[in-house]
Write a protein that holds these residues in place. Sequence first.
Motif, PDB file in Angstrom:
ATOM      1  N   GLU A  41      95.888  70.772  19.090  1.00  0.00           N
ATOM      2  CA  GLU A  41      97.329  70.913  18.906  1.00  0.00           C
ATOM      3  C   GLU A  41      97.577  72.195  18.111  1.00  0.00           C
ATOM      4  O   GLU A  41      96.820  72.527  17.206  1.00  0.00           O
ATOM      5  CB  GLU A  41      97.870  69.715  18.132  1.00  0.00           C
TER       6      GLU A  41
ATOM      7  N   LEU B 156     102.133  72.805  20.970  1.00  0.00           N
ATOM      8  CA  LEU B 156     101.336  73.118  22.150  1.00  0.00           C
ATOM      9  C   LEU B 156     100.141  72.174  22.119  1.00  0.00           C
ATOM     10  O   LEU B 156      99.380  72.167  21.155  1.00  0.00           O
ATOM     11  CB  LEU B 156     100.884  74.577  22.112  1.00  0.00           C
TER      12      LEU B 156
ATOM     13  N   PRO C 190     102.983  72.650  26.994  1.00  0.00           N
ATOM     14  CA  PRO C 190     103.943  73.201  26.027  1.00  0.00           C
ATOM     15  C   PRO C 190     105.069  72.189  25.789  1.00  0.00           C
ATOM     16  O   PRO C 190     105.860  71.916  26.677  1.00  0.00           O
ATOM     17  CB  PRO C 190     104.457  74.470  26.704  1.00  0.00           C
TER      18      PRO C 190
ATOM     19  N   LEU D 166     104.261  75.869  17.497  1.00  0.00           N
ATOM     20  CA  LEU D 166     104.940  76.964  18.176  1.00  0.00           C
ATOM     21  C   LEU D 166     106.062  77.498  17.294  1.00  0.00           C
ATOM     22  O   LEU D 166     106.718  76.746  16.579  1.00  0.00           O
ATOM     23  CB  LEU D 166     105.560  76.491  19.495  1.00  0.00           C
TER      24      LEU D 166
ATOM     25  N   PHE E 263     105.403  79.153  28.866  1.00  0.00           N
ATOM     26  CA  PHE E 263     106.331  78.400  28.035  1.00  0.00           C
ATOM     27  C   PHE E 263     107.670  78.165  28.726  1.00  0.00           C
ATOM     28  O   PHE E 263     108.688  78.007  28.073  1.00  0.00           O
ATOM     29  CB  PHE E 263     106.554  79.124  26.708  1.00  0.00           C
TER      30      PHE E 263
ATOM     31  N   VAL F  84     102.160  81.236  18.890  1.00  0.00           N
ATOM     32  CA  VAL F  84     101.382  80.016  18.735  1.00  0.00           C
ATOM     33  C   VAL F  84     100.540  80.124  17.481  1.00  0.00           C
ATOM     34  O   VAL F  84      99.882  81.138  17.248  1.00  0.00           O
ATOM     35  CB  VAL F  84     100.474  79.793  19.971  1.00  0.00           C
TER      36      VAL F  84
ATOM     37  N   ILE G 284      97.135  72.674  29.502  1.00  0.00           N
ATOM     38  CA  ILE G 284      97.965  73.100  28.379  1.00  0.00           C
ATOM     39  C   ILE G 284      99.363  72.537  28.582  1.00  0.00           C
ATOM     40  O   ILE G 284      99.990  72.763  29.614  1.00  0.00           O
ATOM     41  CB  ILE G 284      97.976  74.636  28.274  1.00  0.00           C
TER      42      ILE G 284
END
Length: 130
Positions: free
Chosen positions: A93, A82, A75, A96, A59, A110, A73
């Motif tokens: 999806e 995400l 972020p 977060l 992240f 998450v 992925i």
Amino acid sequence: MTSTLNVCALALTCALVPAILTAAPAAANEKPAGGGCPWAQDVKLDLNGKTLTLNQEAFSAKGEPLDLEGYQIFPLLDQLKLRILGPRGQEWEAGLTRLSGGKRCQAFYVGKPFQVSDETGDRNSLILVR
């Protein structure tokens, strides 16, 4: 009756203080995970039976996608989302939650991922690309 309660409270306090004081040095020697952030921990994602594990470094504010076991992925920290792109074009999806404390302590939790596209054909038609 009030004096009895006061005596009980005092006795309970006297019993708990030594237990707390003996536990404090051990806790002081242990270093919290994540470089000093007590809630920085790995996050697990369940994508149709496949479990992916992300560490908090995924992240970072670099904005680059992370490749993990064939999944990309993304972020999107500014949107608190995400996005996950599967190896066959599926797209998930997840929301977060950002936790922060102090100047440097930051971690993300998450939510449960949900599938937003199950396309297995043209990758240009995916929601992420639009």
